[in-house]
Design a protein around this motif. Structure first.
Motif, mmCIF file in Angstrom:
data_model
loop_
_atom_site.group_PDB
_atom_site.id
_atom_site.type_symbol
_atom_site.label_atom_id
_atom_site.label_comp_id
_atom_site.label_asym_id
_atom_site.label_seq_id
_atom_site.Cartn_x
_atom_site.Cartn_y
_atom_site.Cartn_z
ATOM 1 N N UNK A 1 1.048 -1.108 -0.067
ATOM 2 C CA UNK A 1 0.117 0.047 -0.068
ATOM 3 C C UNK A 1 0.883 1.275 -0.133
ATOM 4 N N UNK A 2 1.905 1.140 0.643
ATOM 5 C CA UNK A 2 2.868 2.504 0.571
ATOM 6 C C UNK A 2 3.510 2.518 -0.759
ATOM 7 N N UNK A 3 3.779 1.721 -1.260
ATOM 8 C CA UNK A 3 4.171 1.781 -3.019
ATOM 9 C C UNK A 3 3.365 2.058 -3.540
ATOM 10 N N UNK A 4 1.981 1.841 -3.240
ATOM 11 C CA UNK A 4 0.632 2.212 -3.996
ATOM 12 C C UNK A 4 0.544 3.575 -3.953
ATOM 13 N N UNK A 5 0.573 4.101 -2.646
ATOM 14 C CA UNK A 5 0.470 5.675 -2.540
ATOM 15 C C UNK A 5 1.599 6.324 -3.248
ATOM 16 N N UNK A 6 2.731 5.837 -3.105
ATOM 17 C CA UNK A 6 3.713 6.735 -4.261
ATOM 18 C C UNK A 6 3.266 6.793 -5.526
ATOM 19 N N UNK A 7 2.885 5.510 -6.006
ATOM 20 C CA UNK A 7 2.342 5.621 -7.382
ATOM 21 C C UNK A 7 1.390 6.494 -7.629
ATOM 22 N N UNK A 8 0.245 6.586 -6.635
ATOM 23 C CA UNK A 8 -0.834 7.352 -6.900
ATOM 24 C C UNK A 8 -0.279 8.844 -6.838
ATOM 25 N N UNK A 9 0.421 9.383 -5.935
ATOM 26 C CA UNK A 9 0.809 10.704 -5.900
ATOM 27 C C UNK A 9 1.462 10.924 -7.009
ATOM 28 N N UNK A 10 2.318 10.136 -7.729
ATOM 29 C CA UNK A 10 3.132 10.540 -9.002
ATOM 30 C C UNK A 10 2.249 10.671 -10.374
ATOM 31 N N UNK A 11 1.257 9.768 -10.174
ATOM 32 C CA UNK A 11 0.397 9.619 -11.362
ATOM 33 C C UNK A 11 -0.877 9.933 -11.462
ATOM 34 N N UNK A 12 -1.478 10.773 -10.171
ATOM 35 C CA UNK A 12 -2.805 10.746 -10.080
ATOM 36 C C UNK A 12 -3.491 11.814 -11.092
ATOM 37 N N UNK A 13 -2.625 12.648 -11.708
ATOM 38 C CA UNK A 13 -3.280 13.559 -12.833
ATOM 39 C C UNK A 13 -3.496 12.838 -13.968
ATOM 40 N N UNK A 14 -2.692 11.859 -14.077
ATOM 41 C CA UNK A 14 -2.687 10.811 -15.411
ATOM 42 C C UNK A 14 -3.918 9.877 -15.109
ATOM 43 N N UNK A 15 -4.076 9.291 -13.963
ATOM 44 C CA UNK A 15 -4.982 8.478 -13.659
ATOM 45 C C UNK A 15 -6.232 9.241 -13.503
ATOM 46 N N UNK A 16 -6.612 10.263 -13.369
ATOM 47 C CA UNK A 16 -7.946 11.066 -13.501
ATOM 48 C C UNK A 16 -8.074 11.057 -14.687
ATOM 49 N N UNK A 17 -7.048 11.517 -15.673
ATOM 50 C CA UNK A 17 -7.546 11.377 -17.122
ATOM 51 C C UNK A 17 -7.940 10.304 -17.751
ATOM 52 N N UNK A 18 -7.540 9.086 -17.070
ATOM 53 C CA UNK A 18 -8.078 7.628 -17.573
ATOM 54 C C UNK A 18 -9.413 7.552 -16.991
ATOM 55 N N UNK A 19 -9.640 7.636 -15.734
ATOM 56 C CA UNK A 19 -10.882 7.484 -15.079
ATOM 57 C C UNK A 19 -11.864 8.283 -15.465
ATOM 58 N N UNK A 20 -11.717 9.521 -15.679
ATOM 59 C CA UNK A 20 -12.630 10.366 -16.071
ATOM 60 C C UNK A 20 -13.063 10.179 -17.664
#
Length: 442
Positions: free
Chosen positions: A338-357
Motif C-alpha cells: 500500500x505504501x508503494x501504491x500511494x507513491x504511485x498514486x501521488x506521482x500519477x494521480x493526474x494521469x489516472x484521473x484522465x483515464x478514470x474520467x
C-alpha cells in the motif's frame, strides 16, 4: 442622462426583480443545454459560445444570467447536492442488525437514483474538483458538509475501530467511484442494483465486521454480468515511455526529458490535465517553451508518455499483490504494498484521473488506462477469490470495489479538516480491506 451613456437591461439572475416567465425560461434553457453539453463533450471542452448557440441566444444574453460556465456548473451542483442531502437526512440507524443493513442498502439505492438523475454532474465531478476552477472550493465545501452528516450518523450508530469522519469519507468516495464505473460502462456488465448490493455487503462489513452472516444473507444479492475479467489488448506503445524516448540521447538531454515529464506529472496532479498549459509545465521545469517542443509534439504527447510509464508501474504493482496474504496477522507485506501504491498514486494521480474520467480525446491514453485498470482488477480478483465466504459475495464487483478503495480513498481523505498522514492513510486502507473483504473469509 447623456447620449454617451449606455442603458443596460436588468440582469435576469436569480436576485433580479425583472426575471419574469420569459427570463426564467431562458435561464432554465441555459442550464439544460449546459448539462447536455457537459455530458457530451465534458466540462472543459464545453465553451460559453456552444452553450449560447444550444440555448438559441447570444453570448451577451447568456452573460446576463451567468458570469460563465463555472457558475452554471455551480447551479447544477446545488441542485444535485440538495437531492443528496435529502437522502442523507432520511438515513435510518445503521449497525450489525437486519434493520441497520437494510437502512444502509436503502441509502445506497437512493444515492444511485440521484446519481442516475445527475450522472453528467457526477461523471464530471472529480475532474472539475481536482482543477483550479471557481467550482473547486464549492465542491470541497459541499463534500465536507455531506461527509459530516454521514459521520454523525455513524457515531450515533456505535461505529468502532475506524474514526467516523474517515469512514464517512471512505463511504462517499467508494459509492461515487462505483456509480461512476456503472455510468461509464466499466462495471463488467453489472447493472446498478448489482453494484448497490455488492457495495452494501462491503460497507456493512467495513463498518460493522461483527455483522452475522444471517444478516448479510437477508440480501438477495444481484450479480448480473460477467463472472470473469477480460483484459483488453495491449495498445502499441513502442517508443512512448520516457525510457524509450531517451534512448541514444546525451545525459543532459535525458535529464531534460525526465525533468519535463516530472513537471508534467506535478502540474497534471495539481491543476488537472485540462487546466495545465505547456507554459505551466516549462515554468515548473525551469526551461524555455522551445525546449518542450524539442522533445514533445504537444501537451497530449507528454500525457501519452506519462500514461505509458504509469501503465507499466500499475501492472508491476498488480502482479505483486497476488503474492500477498491479506489475512496474515502480520500486515507488513500488505502495508508495504500500500505504501508503494500511494507513491504511485501521488506521482500519477493526474494521469489516472484522465483515464478514470475519460475526459481526454486520445485513443492511446484511453486504451492504456483500460488495459492497466483491467490488469489491476484481474489481480485483485485473484486475491479475493482465493478465499471462500459463507455470505453473499460477488468476487468481480469486490475486485472493482477494492480498486475504488485504494485509488480514490487516499485522495478523498485530503478533504478532511485535518488530512491524514501517510501512516494514517495506510492504517485506514488496511482496515477497510481487511474488514470489508477478509473479516470472515477462509
Amino acid at each position: 442622462m447623456s447620449e454617451s451613456q449606455i442603458t443596460r437591461r436588468a440582469s435576469y439572475g436569480p436576485s433580479s426583480p425583472d426575471v419574469g416567465t420569459r427570463g426564467a425560461n431562458t435561464r432554465g434553457k441555459i442550464v439544460e443545454v449546459s448539462l447536455e453539453l457537459f455530458g457530451q463533450v465534458g466540462f472543459f471542452n464545453t465553451s460559453v459560445d456552444a452553450i449560447a448557440r444550444g440555448a438559441g441566444i447570444s453570448r451577451a444574453t447568456l452573460y446576463q444570467y451567468f458570469p460563465g460556465k463555472d457558475e452554471i456548473f455551480l447551479e447544477l451542483l446545488d441542485e444535485c447536492g440538495r437531492a443528496l442531502f435529502r437522502v442523507a437526512r432520511r438515513i435510518g440507524p445503521l449497525g450489525p442488525t437486519d434493520v441497520g443493513f437494510d437502512n444502509l442498502n436503502w441509502w445506497l439505492g437512493e444515492w444511485s437514483w440521484v446519481f442516475e438523475k445527475y450522472s453528467t454532474m457526477f461523471v464530471q465531478w472529480t475532474a472539475v474538483a481536482s482543477s483550479e476552477t471557481a467550482v473547486r472550493p464549492e465542491i470541497t465545501r459541499f463534500i465536507g458538509g455531506y461527509n459530516q452528516r454521514i459521520a454523525d450518523r455513524l457515531e450515533s450508530s456505535g461505529l468502532k475501530g475506524i474514526e467516523a469522519k474517515a469512514a464517512a469519507v471512505t463511504m462517499t468516495a467508494v459509492v461515487h467511484r462505483m456509480n461512476l464505473f456503472v455510468h461509464t460502462n466499466r462495471a463488467y456488465g453489472r447493472n446498478t442494483q448489482s453494484v448497490v448490493d455488492s457495495v452494501s455487503v462491503f460497507l456493512q462489513l467495513m463498518l460493522f465486521p461483527e455483522t452475522p452472516d444471517s444478516v448479510l444473507a437477508s440480501l438477495d444479492l444481484s450479480a448480473v454480468g460477467h463472472d470473469a475479467i477480460d483484459i483488453p489488448p495491449m495498445p502499441d506503445i513502442a517508443g512512448s515511455t520516457t525510457a524509450e524516448r531517451t534512448v541514444g540521447l546525451s545525459k543532459r538531454a535525458v535529464n531534460t526529458v525526465q525533468t519535463l515529464v516530472e513537471a508534467g506529472a506535478v502540474q497534471f496532479r495539481e491543476r488537472g490535465y485540462h487546466r495545465t498549459s505547456v507554459d505551466d509545465i516549462v515554468e515548473e521545469a525551469g526551461f524555455a517553451r522551445g525546449t518542450f517542443y524539442k522533445y514533445f509534439s504537444e501537451k497530449q504527447d507528454l500525457l501519452v508518455a506519462l500514461s505509458a510509464d504509469s501503465a507499466t508501474a500499475a501492472i508491476d504493482l498488480a502482479d505483486r499483490i497476488t503474492h500477498i496474504d491479506p489475512m496474515s496477522d502480520d500486515d507488513c507485506e500488505l502495508r508495504a504494498w500500500l505504501d508503494e501504491y500511494l507513491h504511485f498514486l501521488m506521482r500519477y494521480s493526474g494521469t489516472i484521473d484522465a483515464w478514470s474520467e475519460r475526459s481526454v480525446d486520445s485513443d492511446i491514453v484511453s486504451r492504456l488506462g483500460a488495459f492497466a485498470q483491467a490488469h489491476v482488477d484481474r489481480a485483485l480478483l485473484s486475491l479475493i477469490s482465493s478465499k471462500t465466504r459463507d455470505y453473499p459475495f460477488d468476487p468481480v464487483m469486490s475486485a472493482l470495489i477494492f480498486r475504488a478503495v485504494i485509488a480514490r480513498v487516499p485522495q478523498a481523505t485530503k478533504e478532511l479538516p485535518t488530512p491524514l498522514s501517510r501512516d494514517e492513510e495506510i492504517d485506514l486502507l488496511t482496515a477497510c480491506i481487511k474488514r470489508g473483504f477478509f473479516t470472515r473469509a477462509r
